[in-house]
Every structure is written in C-alpha cells, then in structure tokens.
Design an enzyme around this catalytic site. Structure first.
Site, short mmCIF file in Angstrom:
data_model
loop_
_atom_site.label_atom_id
_atom_site.label_comp_id
_atom_site.label_asym_id
_atom_site.label_seq_id
_atom_site.Cartn_x
_atom_site.Cartn_y
_atom_site.Cartn_z
N PHE A 136 -2.01 -0.22 6.94
CA PHE A 136 -1.73 0.95 6.10
C PHE A 136 -2.97 1.23 5.26
CE2 PHE A 136 -0.43 3.36 2.45
CZ PHE A 136 0.46 4.29 2.97
N ASP A 223 -10.63 -3.47 3.86
CA ASP A 223 -9.81 -2.79 2.86
C ASP A 223 -9.18 -3.85 1.94
OD1 ASP A 223 -7.66 -1.64 1.51
OD2 ASP A 223 -6.93 -0.50 3.23
N LYS A 252 -6.19 0.10 -6.80
CA LYS A 252 -5.05 -0.56 -7.44
C LYS A 252 -5.40 -1.38 -8.69
CE LYS A 252 -1.82 -0.54 -3.53
NZ LYS A 252 -0.79 0.32 -4.10
#
Length: 399
Positions: A136, A223, A252
């Site tokens: 994702f 990532d 984040k």
C-alpha cells in the site's frame, strides 16, 4: 456534554470513511477522551502518526512558539528548519539529501517520479518499477497503481502502466520477473507492510535485493512511511538488515501529528530532481519543519527508540503468552511498536468492540489486528492493552 458535539453523520462531509460513532475531544500521553468524556488507551497513535502521544509537554510549547512566529512562507525562500531537519535525517539515515512534502502519498509519488526520471536520464523510454503483492503506497492514481490491493484499485482504472508485481520475500521470483528486461529502473517496497497486514520483509531478503539493485544499476526505494521514525527500535526499519536504500519516503510519525512527508535520497538519486522537476506548496513549511526537528530531538532526549524496542517486545510477549495454542490465531508478527495479530477469519468488528472497551486499534487486510501506538507507551500501558484485547479476541474466536 453539549449534544451538538456528539458525532453525527454529517451531510456536508464526503462519505469516504467507515467511522466509529465517537469524536475525540482531547488527549494526554497515550490517553484520549471523546466528547462524552469516555477515556481510551491509544494503541493506534493516529495510525502510526502520534509518535510523542498527545499533548507532549516538550512539543506543545515548541509548536505554539512556531505558530506565533511563522506558519508558512513558501519555497520561494529559504526555510532554515528545512535545512536543519534535512541534516538530521541525512545523519540518521546515512543518505544525502531530502525533498519535503506534506503526506506519505506525496512522498511515494515523488519516489516514483524520481525512478522514472532516473530511467529517462539513462535513455529508457518506458521505465518499469518492481512493486509487491499486498503493498500500500497511497491513493493517487500512480501510488494506487503501485499498491497491491485490487479492492482499493477497483473503480479507478485505467491504472498507470510501468509496474511489475512480485511476491514478498522471494528473491528468485524477483530475479525471474525482471530477467532480461532492460526497462527496469527500481524496486519499491515497504520494509514492513502496514495496510497490507503488518508483513515484514526478511533481513536476508533485504540484503539480496540491495545486491540485485547494485548489480543491475537499479534504484532501491524503501517506503518507510509507516514503519520508519523509530517505530521498530531503529530510526528506519531497513536498518535492522544493515542496508541503505537509494530513495526513502517518510511521513506519518515524522511530525507527531503535524502533516509532513519527506523523500530522503542517497548519492545515486540525490541529483535527479533539478529546479522545475518537482515541487509543492505546503511541503517544508516552517510549522511542519519545526514539528519534525522537535520530534527527533525529543525522541533522542527521551530514549524513544530504545523504548519502542523494549515495550514492543514486552507487549508482543504478553500477546503470545495469552494467545498461545489458541485455535483461530494464525500469527503474531511485526517489530517494536508495530504489531499485527492475524486471525483465520475477518475480524473488523473488533475495532468497535475494542473502542467500547476503551482501547483504540484497527483491523487491516480484513483479518489482521494492527497496533501502532505512540512510542512513549510504557510497559504498564502495554499490559493494559493486553488485558483489554486478549479477552476480546478469545470471545470473538469462541463465537
């Protein structure tokens, strides 16, 4: 409590989320309170965002100070804290330079653009990037195309071309999928998949991919949006394997709740973007940069990497003990304070049941209970998490 503050389905907010019927009012540490005054233990951390928990006594005054001085100025001018934060990230990653944006999606999108430009600069007209099953990377058209979840892709075709998809932790599958293909420019993956179900890449696999990228002059793009920023007990989860990527998207936890994204580049990728190749309005603004600088400073002052490793191990041990031999529990996995419990059936109802019991968590990939709490969590709070969650799992599996 004012009834107007209660969460209601608003006709004015676009219906894009399946929300629980609660609204948060305020937080302190690993605790949150809703608008009715109910208290929750936060094992979700705003989905791995609230690194320092809520209302941190060192972060709040720093952000108040920055808001009073300057929130935004634009990238037409130097932003001193961009330079400070970039240096901090370069020093902790062993990489070269940083591009700042506002979200993980934007960081991943920038990484994909870097890879394509890298290919074009080498004379490759149609560059291809290797991506992974269950990945994702975001919901823009390009990051959605890189994502490995048909459910979130449905209804948004045609997807962007130029991606080769392979399974996790299978170096032979990667070699076979790329054999003899002169258009491959990069391999792109999460060290530990988040939305895909807390699926870690094995250390040996990471080393093998690094070697394969070196042998073929590909970019290794990792990532670290969800698993980075100290969550596993090192600054970046790939560091457990002793490797360094060429491109590393972050977001984040980097700003402890203030929207921030970053793409860190190593020598091979550091000079691909030139003025005019990429940009952003909000990215790297003074408020977000101050949040990043202070987050890293406080993490080091308070020993939060060590804490994440220690408390994560404690929580995982408690969960393993409480679920040992339990039929219906497939696996407990993850690292540090990124933990997934996979059950043998869909368990989305546990999100609401946990909230009813005063615990915030999520269910991802239909059957994986995910916990990514603030890195300030204590062992006593970890015991509290296990004390609430274990009976819920037992009851659910007995149904």
């Amino acid at each position: 409590m004012n009834a107007a503050l209660k969460p209601v389905a608003s006709p004015h907010v676009m219906n894009t989320y399946g929300r629980l019927p609660i609204a948060m009012s305020h937080g302190r540490g690993c605790r949150l309170w809703d608008t009715d005054g109910k208290e929750y233990l936060d094992a979700l951390g705003g989905i791995a965002v609230n690194t320092l928990g809520h209302g941190h006594p060192k972060l709040v005054p720093a952000l108040q100070d920055q808001i009073a001085k300057l929130i935004h100025s634009s990238n037409y001018y130097r932003v001193p804290d961009q330079e400070r934060l970039a240096q901090m990230l370069v020093e902790r990653s062993g990489m070269s330079n940083v591009f700042f944006c506002s979200t993980g999606l934007e960081a991943n999108e920038a990484a994909l653009k870097l890879a394509r430009k890298y290919g074009h600069d080498k004379g490759i007209e149609r560059p291809e990037i290797v991506v992974y099953e269950k990945a994702f990377h975001g919901r823009s058209i390009a990051t959605l195309s890189a994502t490995g979840n048909p459910k979130v892709q449905a209804g948004f075709g045609p997807l962007v071309e130029g991606f080769i998809r392979v399974p996790l932790n299978d170096i032979e599958a990667l070699r076979k999928a790329t054999a003899g293909n002169p258009n491959v420019v990069a391999v792109f993956f999460e060290t530990i998949q988040g939305e895909g179900g807390v699926n870690p890449m094995r250390a040996q696999y990471l080393k093998d991919v690094r070697a394969l990228c070196d042998a073929n002059d590909w970019l290794l793009m990792i990532d670290e949006v969800q698993c980075g920023m100290g969550r596993t007990g090192k600054w970046f989860a790939h560091q457990w394997a002793g490797i360094v990527p060429d491109v590393m998207p972050l977001a984040k936890g980097l700003g402890s709740g203030v929207p921030i994204g970053a793409v860190v580049a190593g020598p091979k990728a550091a000079n691909i973007f030139q003025p005019g190749n990429h940009g952003t309005t909000f990215g790297g603004n003074p408020l977000a940069m101050r949040a990043g600088v202070e987050t890293i400073r406080i993490m080091e002052e308070d020993g939060l990497l060590e804490n994440a490793a220690r408390v994560g191990e404690h929580l995982r041990a408690a969960l393993e003990k409480g679920l040992a031999g339990k039929p219906g529990v497939k696996e407990i996995r993850g690292q540090g304070l990124m933990i997934g419990i996979e059950l043998d059936r869909p368990c989305g109802v546990l999100t609401q049941r946990a909230a009813d019991a005063g615990l915030l968590l999520s269910v991802t990939a239909d059957s994986v209970i995910r916990m990514v709490p603030p890195l300030i969590m204590t062992t006593a709070e970890a015991d509290e998490v296990a004390g609430i969650l274990l009976p819920l799992i037992h009851a659910f599996l007995a149904e």
